[in-house]
Design a protein around this motif. Structure first.
Motif, PDB file in Angstrom:
ATOM      1  N   ASP A  71       0.807  -1.225   0.000  1.00 12.51           N
ATOM      2  CA  ASP A  71       0.000   0.000   0.000  1.00 12.51           C
ATOM      3  C   ASP A  71       0.844   1.281   0.000  1.00 12.51           C
ATOM      4  O   ASP A  71       0.314   2.373  -0.164  1.00 12.51           O
ATOM      5  N   ARG A  72       2.155   1.142   0.202  1.00 14.64           N
ATOM      6  CA  ARG A  72       3.110   2.254   0.153  1.00 14.64           C
ATOM      7  C   ARG A  72       2.758   3.382   1.102  1.00 14.64           C
ATOM      8  O   ARG A  72       3.165   4.522   0.895  1.00 14.64           O
ATOM      9  N   LYS A  73       2.015   3.093   2.158  1.00 18.23           N
ATOM     10  CA  LYS A  73       1.686   4.132   3.126  1.00 18.23           C
ATOM     11  C   LYS A  73       2.713   4.233   4.237  1.00 18.23           C
ATOM     12  O   LYS A  73       2.595   5.061   5.141  1.00 18.23           O
ATOM     13  N   SER A  74       3.720   3.388   4.178  1.00 22.16           N
ATOM     14  CA  SER A  74       4.791   3.466   5.161  1.00 22.16           C
ATOM     15  C   SER A  74       6.044   2.814   4.583  1.00 22.16           C
ATOM     16  O   SER A  74       5.977   2.145   3.541  1.00 22.16           O
ATOM     17  N   SER A  75       7.147   3.030   5.252  1.00 19.34           N
ATOM     18  CA  SER A  75       8.373   2.313   4.915  1.00 19.34           C
ATOM     19  C   SER A  75       9.128   2.065   6.208  1.00 19.34           C
ATOM     20  O   SER A  75       8.975   2.822   7.180  1.00 19.34           O
ATOM     21  N   THR A  76       9.916   1.002   6.236  1.00 24.92           N
ATOM     22  CA  THR A  76      10.642   0.641   7.449  1.00 24.92           C
ATOM     23  C   THR A  76      12.118   0.488   7.147  1.00 24.92           C
ATOM     24  O   THR A  76      12.503  -0.274   6.251  1.00 24.92           O
ATOM     25  N   LEU A  77      12.913   1.224   7.895  1.00 25.89           N
ATOM     26  CA  LEU A  77      14.367   1.080   7.836  1.00 25.89           C
ATOM     27  C   LEU A  77      14.767   0.046   8.865  1.00 25.89           C
ATOM     28  O   LEU A  77      14.411   0.159  10.044  1.00 25.89           O
ATOM     29  N   SER A  78      15.500  -0.974   8.446  1.00 26.95           N
ATOM     30  CA  SER A  78      15.940  -2.018   9.353  1.00 26.95           C
ATOM     31  C   SER A  78      17.461  -2.001   9.453  1.00 26.95           C
ATOM     32  O   SER A  78      18.160  -2.095   8.440  1.00 26.95           O
TER      33      SER A  78
END
Lengths: 110, 112
Positions: free
Chosen positions: A67-74
């Protein structure tokens, strides 16, 4: 109007995996998401960039759901030297708009 | 290879004084940016340039002017400094919009 939201701060311990999420709205399929790291009294430094699904480099991974409503940096196995402020940047390429998050202060404890 | 160089590193102005901040990049980048960063806040775009001789307004352009007479240089001017312009200013450059931005070390400006 596009906007990004990040947690203000996070704590973790050496050797742990740290995930920092950036919420964003109104971004198109090809709009890039970039993460930067900033140490005190220095300019931001590039960590990772992507626009779909998952990207991995030698220091981090970037996950973007469908949905591209967020992104996560790991950040895998963090160390004390990873203590810094982390910013997400959404590039609305079609409108020449750069939407920066307010930054997440990450503190790594021994 | 110096990357992005900003001068000066520190400056103190009195209200109403003028000054120019210089940004130079040696990576042959087309795009250059000026940001301000206030304590505890993220980066806000002041002005940017998509190539030599071009400039455009960003999020917070009021009180600032810019010029890009040469591809490698991007100047930020304050015609009449105000205390609200006390901040850390960062310059950055990239090949194209959306590409990785390379930042300078910043200029810490205080307006009294």
């Amino acid at each position: 109007l596009a906007k990004t939201t990040q947690p203000i701060s996070m704590d973790s311990y050496e050797g742990q995996e740290v995930n920092i999420t950036c919420s964003h709205n109104n971004i198109a399929t090809n709009d890039y998401i970039t993460w930067y790291q900033q140490f005190p009294s220095q300019g931001p430094r590039f960590i990772i960039q992507g626009y779909k699904t998952k990207v991995t480099n030698e220091v981090a991974s970037l996950f973007i759901p469908a949905d591209r409503k967020s992104s996560t940096l790991s950040l895998p196995r963090v160390s004390l030297s990873d203590t810094a402020v982390y910013y997400c940047l959404v590039d609305l390429g079609s409108n020449y708009q750069l939407i920066w998050g307010a930054g997440t202060k990450l503190i790594i404890k021994p | 290879n110096a990357g992005v160089t900003q001068t000066p590193k520190f400056r103190v102005l009195k209200t109403g004084q003028s000054m120019t901040l210089l940004c130079a990049q040696d990576m042959n980048h087309e795009y250059m940016y000026w940001y301000r960063q206030d304590p505890g806040m993220g980066l806000r775009l002041i002005h940017y340039s998509v190539g030599e001789g071009t400039t455009a307004k960003g999020e917070v352009p009021d009180g600032y002017n810019v010029s890009r007479l040469k591809k490698q240089n991007f100047l930020l001017g304050l015609e009449s400094a105000a205390p609200s312009q006390t901040s850390v200013y960062f310059c950055a450059s990239s090949y194209v919009v959306g590409d990785i931005q390379y930042f300078g070390a910043g200029t810490r400006l205080s307006v009294l």
